[in-house]
Design an enzyme around this catalytic site. Sequence first.
Site, PDB file in Angstrom:
ATOM      1  CB  THR A 108     -24.322   0.438 -14.808  1.00  0.00           C
ATOM      2  OG1 THR A 108     -24.394   0.976 -13.492  1.00  0.00           O
ATOM      3  CG2 THR A 108     -23.997  -1.054 -14.749  1.00  0.00           C
ATOM      4  CB  THR A 166     -28.291   5.366 -13.979  1.00  0.00           C
ATOM      5  OG1 THR A 166     -29.182   5.243 -15.091  1.00  0.00           O
ATOM      6  CG2 THR A 166     -28.900   6.298 -12.947  1.00  0.00           C
ATOM      7  CB  CYS A 167     -23.987   3.609 -11.408  1.00  0.00           C
ATOM      8  SG  CYS A 167     -25.350   2.459 -11.170  1.00  0.00           S
ATOM      9  CB  SER A 168     -20.739   5.652 -14.777  1.00  0.00           C
ATOM     10  OG  SER A 168     -20.352   4.375 -14.337  1.00  0.00           O
TER      11      SER A 168
END
Length: 182
Positions: A53, A55-57
């Site tokens: 996703t 923001t996570c990546s």
Amino acid sequence: MKTGYRLPEVTFHTRVRDESVGGPNPFRWEDLTTTSYFAGKRVVLFSLPGAFTPTCSTYQLPGFENGFADFAALGIDEIYCMSVNDSFVMNKWAESQGLSNVKVIPDGSGEFTRRMGMLVRKDNLGFGLRSWRYAAVVNDGVIEAWFEEPGLCDNHGEDPYGVSSPETVLAWLRDAAKVEAA
């Protein structure tokens, strides 16, 4: 606040690389427990809604990966990234991110996340049950510091990010080290 709380003991179904398996997918199943990951170590655990996703990546995982030396200098033995994704997804995400410092933990069934009180519905995004974004400093299985994004609820309209960022956790560790040294 979950400070002082002992992590729940669960079993994580992981896939680990094993060249003896051979073939194009040389992995075998290995069950690891909360104790396997956390006993006798001071670690940063961060959990996020999903592998791959935005923001996570783009921010959270790369920030912890690239800042590993700074965390290690402040007494952190390991950094773990957890998500309510299976081991196949977590391993592929780790590979695509080129991880060498952060280790991924698959909470495929969400059992650990549920027992932490952080399992939320993300049906509004088509995700189903996922983790609310948080981070923690964990010392020998006990939470030393807790960083939870605001607004914990099902089907949140946004994806808050900041409280659980690598920068925030690192700032806390620096402040704690100053207090300890004084």
